[in-house]
Write an enzyme that holds these catalytic residues in place. Structure first.
Site: not given
Ligand code: F6R
Length: 604
Positions: A2, A485, A481, A27, A100-101, A504, A599, A74, A488
């Protein structure tokens, strides 16, 4: 998650709030709202489900004010509905609140104090605004009612902005765990989750601390600390060019950020390596790290994946054993720490609540720490002993790309610096300046292969229900990773797997046409991963390889340059980032704002 914004003392409050919320959409973006008051007897509450663009459509020309608050959500408590969007308000429509929280004891508070009050939403936030109203009806001033409400919260994380219709020029502000800054303007002050939201108004911000309660008016800001004493807080300038956070001619931020990676590599080399290639790292930090007997890297999601690569670099170049931990797990474990631990926090945003909780524990034990982050003055940066900045420019797309590669490059620089200070010959010989230069050039060629990757995405991924990335060692970490990607942003169920582990059990999932991508960059395990890839092909998989040139076969789809084995993730991840991007695009999805995500993850 948020995002919250607030402003007092500006007749364009509506416009500024909406613009700020647009910047904070990373956010959370399932619903949004504003409350504005013109201090001449009119006020307006506008809320909607959907994005800030949807909110904007609902804002009619008369919705104007000189003070206001806004929120992009969010959802945590209560579904995505207009009623649950913020601002939440008291039953008598006197108080308005954005939050936010998370308030863990909201149900207990509701049962104890608010049995007779009519509620209008399912949110935990509404309990707060109704409590302020109740205590003010019992005779407390708004400030005291706000403070009393806050004193009743248990295990709460919050950034609160409260408005009282009877005193509309004042913003009542409080923070615990969730990020919040006060921006100081000209006869106008602002409040925001991230400075990026208010850079058009000011670039001077004040950091407020957990437990602070602030009274913000157009010409003054009063900060009361946890003990209720008036306190001074540090000011800092944010020197980000607001245009850095525009997408220009790119259709999505993600593509822009993928394309920026070669330059990020060059910038890091320039910033952190001198003309002879020697790392330029603060002496005290080097001393603290060199004295450690074990490194503990902490991160979440993509940052955790970057930490897995960092472990290999640190162990190879410093000889110091390194553990990597998922922040949300580590925060509540009772780890048996070594005698001289040193903690490294990896976080693009510097605000991730899970990582921050670990840092709180680390600080309580007075253990040394470093935060590697992209955001100066972020919470993790302020609260760790040392900070190194990625300087990658704002990363706006929810899917992290340039922060991942920047983290890996900077970890390598730190590993070289610590290794050299310990007299490690391998660290001295590691020609990072040359390697990063070469990598920048090779990255440039890879990001230019967009058409081929777009075609592969159409042929292999767009109609796939599931996909696998496999590899060994450092390639396994890139598999994790790459799969993250893909899932998500394209919603294709993808897994990153240690290629030897597939047989396995998980190989049972391979069906006719399942895409399996082998990442092959490590000399001693290349043959084994090839065999594992062949095993999946024998069971119907459509296989692809991302291989280092010296290990590549003529049929391999993506060939990357031969760079040092500790740095191959910087290249092998690029085709995977672009495959995820094009799969999302070809499926007609919103690449930058995938469903259910945000994010900056500021709740645990
Ligand atoms: C995936 C992504 C998330 C962040 C995770 C940690 O593309 O962006 O998995 O990597 O939420 O966020 P930070 O790096 O801001 O602590």
């Amino acid at each position: 998650m948020c995002g919250v914004v607030g402003i007092t003392g500006n007749e364009n409050a509506t416009k500024i709030l909406v613009h700020g919320l647009e910047k904070l959409q990373y956010r959370g973006y399932d619903s949004a709202g504003i409350f504005v008051d013109d201090q001449a007897g009119s006020n307006f509450l506008v809320k909607t489900t959907g994005s800030i663009a949807d909110l904007n459509e609902k804002i009619t020309p008369e919705v104007q004010g000189t003070a206001g608050i806004g929120h992009t959500r969010w959802a945590t408590h209560g579904g995505v509905t207009t009623e649950n969007a913020h601002p939440q308000f008291s039953d008598d429509n006197r108080f308005y609140l954005v939050h936010n929280g998370v308030i863990e004891n909201y149900q207990e508070l509701k049962d104890e104090y608010l049995q007779d009050v009519k509620f209008h939403s399912q949110t935990d936030t509404e309990v707060i605004v109704q409590l302020v109203d109740k205590f003010s009806k019992e005779g407390l001033s708004t400030k005291d009612a706000f403070k009393k409400t806050i004193s009743l919260l248990k295990n709460a994380s919050y950034a609160f902005l409260l408005m009282d219709k009877e005193d509309p020029e004042t913003l009542y502000v409080a923070k615990n765990k969730s990020p919040l800054l006060i921006g100081l303007g000209d006869h106008c002050n602002v409040v925001c989750s991230d400075s990026i939201a208010m850079l058009d108004v000011t670039n001077t911000f004040m950091e407020i601390q957990d437990g602070d309660v602030c009274i913000v008016k157009p010409d003054s800001v009063q900060v009361y600390d946890q003990a209720g004493e008036l306190s001074e807080r540090k000011h800092f300038e944010v020197n980000v060019d607001p245009s850095d956070s525009e997408k220009g001619t790119y259709p999505y931020y993600m593509l822009k950020e993928i394309d920026e990676q070669p330059n990020v590599m060059r910038k890091l080399a320039k910033e952190y390596l001198d003309e002879n290639g020697k790392p330029v790292i603060n002496d005290q930090l080097l001393k603290a790290m060199s004295q450690a007997d074990r490194f503990y890297i902490v991160g979440a999601g993509t940052s955790y994946h970057a930490g897995l690569v960092g472990k290999k670099q640190l162990e190879a170049l410093t000889g110091i054993p390194t553990e990597v931990h998922v922040a949300s797990e580590f925060a509540y474990e009772k780890p048996l720490l070594s005698e001289k631990p040193f903690f490294i926090f990896l976080s693009q945003s510097g605000e991730t609540a899970d990582s921050r909780q670990v840092l709180v524990n680390v600080n309580a034990k007075k253990l040394p720490s470093l935060t590697i982050t992209n955001v100066a003055n972020s919470t993790l940066s302020r609260e760790a002993d040392f900070t190194l900045l990625l300087n990658a420019g704002p990363e706006i797309s929810v899917a992290s790309t340039k922060a991942y590669t920047a983290q890996i490059a900077l970890e390598a620089i730190v590993a070289k610096a610590v290794g050299m200070s310990k007299g490690n010959q391998k660290a001295t010989d590691f020609d990072l300046k040359y390697q990063l230069g070469l990598i920048a050039t090779e990255m440039q060629s890879l990001v230019e292969e967009k058409e081929i990757i777009n075609q592969v995405s159409k042929d292999y991924f767009v109609d796939a229900k599931q996909a696998f990335y496999i590899g060994r060692g450092v390639d396994y970490t890139v598999s994790l990773e790459s799969a993250l990607k893909l899932k998500e942003i394209s919603y294709v169920h993808a897994e990153g797997f240690a290629s030897g582990e597939l047989k396995h059990g998980t190989i049972a999932l391979i069906e006719e046409g399942t895409p399996v991508i082998g990442i092959i960059t490590q000399d001693d395990t290349a043959g084994l991963t090839r065999s594992n890839l062949a095993e999946t092909a024998a069971r119907g998989a459509k296989t692809l390889a991302i291989a280092k040139k010296s290990l590549a076969k003529p049929e391999d789809t993506f060939v990357i340059a031969d760079v040092d084995e500790l740095l191959t993730p910087l290249l092998s991840v690029i085709p995977a980032q672009l495959l995820a991007y094009y799969t999302s695009l070809n499926k007609g999805l919103n690449v930058d704002l995938p469903r259910n995500l945000a994010k900056s993850v500021t709740v645990e």
